[in-house]
Design an enzyme around this catalytic site. Structure first.
Site, PDB file in Angstrom:
ATOM      1  CG  ASP A 294       8.242  15.235   8.295  1.00  0.00           C
ATOM      2  OD1 ASP A 294       7.844  16.521   7.682  1.00  0.00           O
ATOM      3  OD2 ASP A 294       8.692  14.305   7.911  1.00  0.00           O
TER       4      ASP A 294
ATOM      5  CG  PHE B 118      13.715   1.943   7.218  1.00  0.00           C
ATOM      6  CD1 PHE B 118      15.119   2.144   7.294  1.00  0.00           C
ATOM      7  CD2 PHE B 118      12.997   3.028   7.785  1.00  0.00           C
ATOM      8  CE1 PHE B 118      15.956   2.746   8.037  1.00  0.00           C
ATOM      9  CE2 PHE B 118      13.921   4.004   8.569  1.00  0.00           C
ATOM     10  CZ  PHE B 118      15.121   3.942   8.538  1.00  0.00           C
TER      11      PHE B 118
ATOM     12  CB  VAL C 295       3.902   0.389   3.843  1.00  0.00           C
ATOM     13  CG1 VAL C 295       2.789   0.199   4.963  1.00  0.00           C
ATOM     14  CG2 VAL C 295       4.949   1.469   4.144  1.00  0.00           C
TER      15      VAL C 295
ATOM     16  CB  ILE D 233      -0.881  -0.025   1.382  1.00  0.00           C
ATOM     17  CG1 ILE D 233      -0.118  -0.237   2.435  1.00  0.00           C
ATOM     18  CG2 ILE D 233      -2.100  -0.809   0.888  1.00  0.00           C
ATOM     19  CD1 ILE D 233      -1.088   0.085   3.783  1.00  0.00           C
TER      20      ILE D 233
HETATM   21  P1  AMP Z   1       5.576   5.970   5.740  1.00  0.00           P
HETATM   22  O1  AMP Z   1       6.873   4.807   5.703  1.00  0.00           O
HETATM   23  O2  AMP Z   1       4.813   5.628   7.132  1.00  0.00           O
HETATM   24  O3  AMP Z   1       5.419   7.119   5.362  1.00  0.00           O
HETATM   25  O4  AMP Z   1       4.381   5.151   4.939  1.00  0.00           O
HETATM   26  C1  AMP Z   1       4.477   4.946   3.632  1.00  0.00           C
HETATM   27  C2  AMP Z   1       2.790   4.939   3.043  1.00  0.00           C
HETATM   28  O5  AMP Z   1       2.336   3.564   3.688  1.00  0.00           O
HETATM   29  C3  AMP Z   1       2.093   6.128   3.534  1.00  0.00           C
HETATM   30  O6  AMP Z   1       2.066   7.157   2.884  1.00  0.00           O
HETATM   31  C4  AMP Z   1       0.492   5.246   3.669  1.00  0.00           C
HETATM   32  O7  AMP Z   1      -0.068   5.621   2.283  1.00  0.00           O
HETATM   33  C5  AMP Z   1       0.963   3.721   3.875  1.00  0.00           C
HETATM   34  N1  AMP Z   1       0.890   3.527   5.317  1.00  0.00           N
HETATM   35  C6  AMP Z   1       1.845   3.695   6.294  1.00  0.00           C
HETATM   36  N2  AMP Z   1       1.216   3.232   7.286  1.00  0.00           N
HETATM   37  C7  AMP Z   1       0.019   3.041   7.269  1.00  0.00           C
HETATM   38  C8  AMP Z   1      -1.038   2.726   7.747  1.00  0.00           C
HETATM   39  N3  AMP Z   1      -1.111   2.291   8.965  1.00  0.00           N
HETATM   40  N4  AMP Z   1      -2.161   2.393   7.223  1.00  0.00           N
HETATM   41  C9  AMP Z   1      -2.426   2.694   5.942  1.00  0.00           C
HETATM   42  N5  AMP Z   1      -1.492   2.989   5.289  1.00  0.00           N
HETATM   43  C10 AMP Z   1      -0.166   3.372   5.627  1.00  0.00           C
END
Ligand code: AMP
EC number: 2.7.10.1
Length: 974
Positions: free
Chosen positions: A736, A622, A625, A617
């Site tokens: 941020d 890193f 997701v 998604i």
């Molecule tokens: P992040 O590394 O936290 O910036 O996550 C990258 C992308 O994954 C985010 O922009 C969301 O689109 C998706 N994502 C991260 N965490 C979640 C979550 N808990 N539920 C749904 N989508 C998520």
């Protein structure tokens, strides 16, 4: 001579068959019926009584008469033969019929004439034959006529004398005439009996009538009696005073004097006088003499049913079971209709059972809920259930029962699943004092029900000092909006009573009702302080100094440990009040020598087998997701987001990756992304968090441009502010905060995410290297943080202002495509972003406050939450819309042209205002040049097919802007 006085024949013929008697008499002697010479003795033999024979109806009839009225000294005896006495008959009756002639009819010659004669009796055990001795006789009575015969018409007298106490085997009767003219027509000796009889279904034997005699009876066949039935035989031979009653056995009914078998198809179950009854409903036909009728197949009697009762089928399931939420706290009405098959029994009841199922297993609700009536034996077809939790799914099972349910192995039941659908906030039931100090009170409160996990309630606490005696009402309350059901209130006056009340607010800000007012008292200042103020002051100073030193040492130590990018929150004087009383200060994982210890301390380790990845998604710094599922013990499978660490990572990267988890693991707030746990003991480390169905906020807003009302947008902002307040209370500075780092779930609840330590700025594409090194998302960052890395909760407040702008502008990029340099320059020149289109003035004012150059006068997150709450509570306050200048808000300042000429095509123009979805609609309507665009009026735009108000305005404002000559502004100056 004997016939001189009477014409007996005439008398006998006239009377015909005479003197017929009832059969209750046992005759021992009947002179007339003997029909032959009686063989009675007379004395004297010749001169006294003489026999006269008369033939009546061809039969001889013998009578005795005597009529010696002329001579005195008459003593004429007539003795019967020996009369056998029957045993038991100690009392006999002697009935005499006789005629006595009037002495006067004989003239004066009959001086000695008598008109009476005597009856004598002598008992004997044996017939003495002719041995007749007068002396053995005792006189029974003098027999006198009632009517004397004077002429030819004979006056017959009947006289009955009873003689008792007879004991010998027999007796003789004797008639003594002492000079009367008498004819003895009949002498009958008898005793009376009570004849054999059936009374009260008991048989009584024939009984000799004596003085009242008690007789025992015997029940007739097929009858029984509780006690021996009795009756009395009267002296007259009548049965009198029956005592006791016999009754027919089961299977027999009473007819007249006996018990008769019941006919087939009838039954009688008890010993009674009742008749047999027809077999009841749902029974098989009975045979003769039935004591009960057996049930038909499929029909039953309960063990307590009498055999007379009909048989019934067990009840079927209740119908139309429904559950209705009731107003009030956690209440539900279950109602149903009676089953189709009730069995017509009066003992139909219902039972209600409750269970809570979570997809895999069910458990009984037990004491957790309350039935307002006993759910075991309900007669009504409804029941109210209370104390229900609004976040649980309840399954209610209703069974119908009757006395014959036990014979039904299946036990049909109806089931309904119900969950409370609450929008109302719960009630605050009581306020508790947790701790009191001279200037502070720590309070917590209880709720009438647990709010669902996905709904975050807030609380409005109002308090005021209680007026002292004689003082006028102190009615000014201090109001605080809180996220938790506890609070510490400071700055209170020592030794003073305060009055508190709390109400819960729904996520939309709808208030519930206030709790009752509770009073709490602050403690007085400590004794020594009053008695010896100088010592106290000294002590306080030393104490404060020690605390300050400790804090200083801690800060210094922490700062050393922190990298140059390490974040701090506690040093900002502006936030000092908040930070001195944090919920529980956030602990920087980098303060641990070994970051793995921080992970162990704050994070739950998840078994990798409990996790399944389903779909990518997003992509983080890193790794990918995923959306996936996690098996849990209580809740079954839950959807989660799984962040992975891409292969080939270094140990440092692994630690940085996991550090986000050890930060997130310290937070617990409905507006902070919730960490489920981590997988570290597996080669691919993973961070598992709650899944947010609508992804990142910026993308979500762009995708739903114009589709949400300012009120809804404000609700989202309120959530973000609450999450940020929580972080600032924990002394955590985010650094941020931006719409891209806020996630949205299916309920449109916003949660702050992205807690990486090093990556915060590294990871963020918005991060820009500043001249001092390190990456900073310039557009979201407060000037002091850009200038000299002064990251505080106040700089987070600046970022929050930018998020507010992003939200109100549906994901518009702050400062559009101005360069970072242009943005910093504009900010330093006191320019600020203008109000987004349709932005309520109050919200824009709050943004501007967040963007105050002096961070000390920016509102705190607590203030922001309060302000947003107030706005949410009075939606009319959102009606005033901030001035909107399309020239700066829609178009890029650097490309504004004034006449639309800088757009080469309608398509380019629509793209620039992000309305390219209308390209085809414009083309279809024949609008192909910018000149045509500039000529469009409101109705034209609508006719082209632009319906959404937000889109309509955006296009209209843009056209307005294009028409405007003077369009060279950058952003609004504050
Ligand atoms: P992040 O590394 O936290 O910036 O996550 C990258 C992308 O994954 C985010 O922009 C969301 O689109 C998706 N994502 C991260 N965490 C979640 C979550 N808990 N539920 C749904 N989508 C998520």
């Amino acid at each position: 001579m004997a016939l001189r006085g009477f014409n007996l024949f005439a008398f006998l013929v006239v009377n015909g068959v005479f003197l017929s008697r009832q059969s209750k008499e046992e005759v021992l002697l009947d002179m007339r019926s003997l029909g032959s010479e009686l063989g009675w003795l007379t004395l004297p033999y010749e001169n006294g009584w003489e026999i006269v024979q008369t033939v009546v109806n061809g039969s001889p009839l013998y009578t005795y008469s005597v009529c010696n009225v002329d001579s005195s000294d008459q003593d004429n005896w007539l003795r019967t033969t020996f009369i056998q006495r029957r045993s038991g008959a100690s009392r006999v009756s002697v009935e005499l019929q006789f005629v006595v002639r009037d002495c006067n009819t004989f003239g004066s010659s009959s001086v000695a004439c008598k008109e009476t004669f005597n009856l004598f009796l002598a008992e004997a055990d044996a017939d003495v034959g002719t041995n007749f001795r007068k002396g053995q006789f005792r006189k029974v009575a003098t027999i006198a006529p009632d009517e004397i015969t004077q002429g030819n018409v004979l006056k017959v007298n009947t006289e009955t004398k009873t003689v008792g106490s007879l004991s010998k085997k027999g007796f003789y009767l004797a008639f003594q005439d002492m000079g009367a003219c008498v004819a003895l027509l009949s002498a009958r000796v008898y005793y009376k009996t009570c004849p054999s009889t059936v009374q009260s279904l008991a048989v009584f034997p024939e009984t000799v009538a004596d003085s009242l005699r008690e007789v025992e009876g015997v029940c007739v066949e097929n009858a029984i009696g509780q006690a021996t039935p009795r009756i009395y035989c009267s002296a007259e031979g009548d049965w009198v005073v029956p005592v006791g009653q016999c009754q027919c056995l089961p299977g027999y009914e009473t007819t007249a004097d006996s018990c008769q078998e019941c006919k087939p198809g009838y039954f009688k179950s008890s010993v009674s006088l009742a008749s047999c009854q027809v077999c009841p409903r749902n029974t098989k036909p009975s045979s003769a003499g039935a004591t009960e009728c057996q049930c038909e197949d499929g029909f039953f009697r309960s063990p307590s049913d009498p055999p007379t009762s009909p048989c019934s089928a067990p009840p079927s399931a209740p119908r139309d079971l429904t559950a209705t939420t009731l107003s009030g706290e956690g209440r539900l009405l279950l109602s149903w209709s009676p089953p189709l098959v009730t069995g017509h029994r009066p003992d139909l009841t219902y039972s209600v059972a409750c269970s809570i199922c979570d997809g895999t297993a069910c458990s009984t609700c037990g004491e957790r809920i309350r039935f307002e009536t006993d759910p075991a034996e309900l007669r009504e077809t409804n029941i109210i259930i209370s104390d229900l939790d609004s976040h649980l799914n309840y399954t209610f099972t209703v069974e119908a029962h009757s006395g014959v349910s036990q014979f039904d192995p299946e036990r049909a039941s109806a089931t309904v699943t119900a969950a409370l659908d609450y929008t109302d906030p719960p009630k605050v039931t009581s306020i508790h004092l947790e701790k009191s100090g001279p200037t502070s009170l720590s309070l917590s409160w209880s709720l009438s029900r647990r709010p669902p996990a996905h709904i975050s309630h807030r609380y409005e606490l109002m308090y005021r000092r209680k007026e002292a005696e004689g003082e006028r009402d102190v009615t000014t309350y201090t109001v605080r909006i809180l996220d938790k059901s506890f609070v510490q209130i400071t700055d209170l006056t020592p030794d003073t009573t305060y009055i508190f009340k709390v109400q819960a607010l729904s996520p939309e800000g709808t208030p519930g009702s206030f709790s009752t007012e509770h009073e709490f008292h602050t403690s007085p200042l400590a004794e020594p302080q009053i008695q010896n103020s100088s010592t106290a002051v000294l002590g306080a100073v030393v104490g404060v100094a020690v605390i300050l030193l400790a804090v200083l040492a801690f800060v210094v130590l922490r700062r050393r440990r922190l990298s140059s990018r390490g974040r701090r929150g506690a040093e900002d004087p502006y936030f000092s009040t908040d930070q001195l009383k944090p919920l529980q200060a956030y602990v920087d994982p980098h303060t641990y020598e070994d970051p793995n210890i921080a992970i162990q301390k704050f994070v739950t380790e998840i078994d990798p087998n409990a996790i399944a990845k389903h779909k990518v998604i997003g992509v983080g710094e890193f790794g990918e997701v995923f959306r996936g599922v996690m098996k849990t013990q209580g809740k079954g499978e839950v959807t989660v987001a799984i962040k992975t660490l891409k292969p080939g990572y270094s140990e440092k990267q692994r630690q940085d990756f996991l550090s986000e988890a050890s930060i997130m693991g310290q937070f617990s707030h409905p507006n902070i992304i919730h960490l489920e746990g981590v997988v570290t003991k597996f080669k691919h480390a993973m961070i598992v968090t709650e899944y947010m169905e609508n992804g990142a906020l910026d993308t979500y807003l762009k995708d739903h441009d114009g589709e949400m009302s300012p009120y809804q947008l404000l609700g989202m902002l309120r959530g973000i502010a609450a999450g940020m307040k929580y972080l600032s209370d924990m002394s955590y500075v985010h650094r941020d905060l931006a719409a891209r780092n806020v996630l949205v779930n299916s309920n449109l609840e916003c949660k702050v995410s992205d807690f990486g330590l090093s990556r915060v700025l590294e990871d963020d594409a918005e991060g820009t290297y500043t001249t001092r090194g390190g990456k900073i998302p310039i557009r979201w960052t407060a000037p002091e943080a850009i200038a000299y890395r002064k990251f505080t909760s106040a700089s987070d407040v600046w970022s929050f202002g930018i998020v507010m702008w992003e939200v109100m502008a549906f994901g518009e990029r702050p400062y559009w495509d101005m360069s970072n340099h242009e943005v910093m320059k504009a900010i330093n020149e006191a320019f600020r972003l203008p109000a987004p289109m349709d932005c309520p003035s109050a919200i824009y004012q709050l943004m501007l406050q967040c963007w105050q150059q002096d961070r000390a006068i920016r509102p705190r997150f607590a203030d922001i939450v309060n302000i947003l709450d107030k706005l949410l509570r009075s939606p009319e306050s959102l009606k005033t819309i901030a001035d909107f200048d399309p020239r700066v808000s829609i178009r890029l300042p650097s490309t504004s042209g004034g006449d639309g000429t800088m757009f080469r095509s309608v398509t380019e123009w629509l793209e620039s205002i992000k309305m390219s979805q209308y390209k085809e609609s414009f083309a279809r309507a024949g609008i192909t040049t910018m000149e045509q665009v500039l000529a469009l009026r409101h109705e034209d735009i609508r006719n082209i097919g632009v319906r959404l108000p937000g889109h309509m305005k955006r296009i209209a404002y843009s056209i307005l802007g294009l028409k405007d000559e003077s369009s060279s502004l950058s952003v609004f100056a504050v």
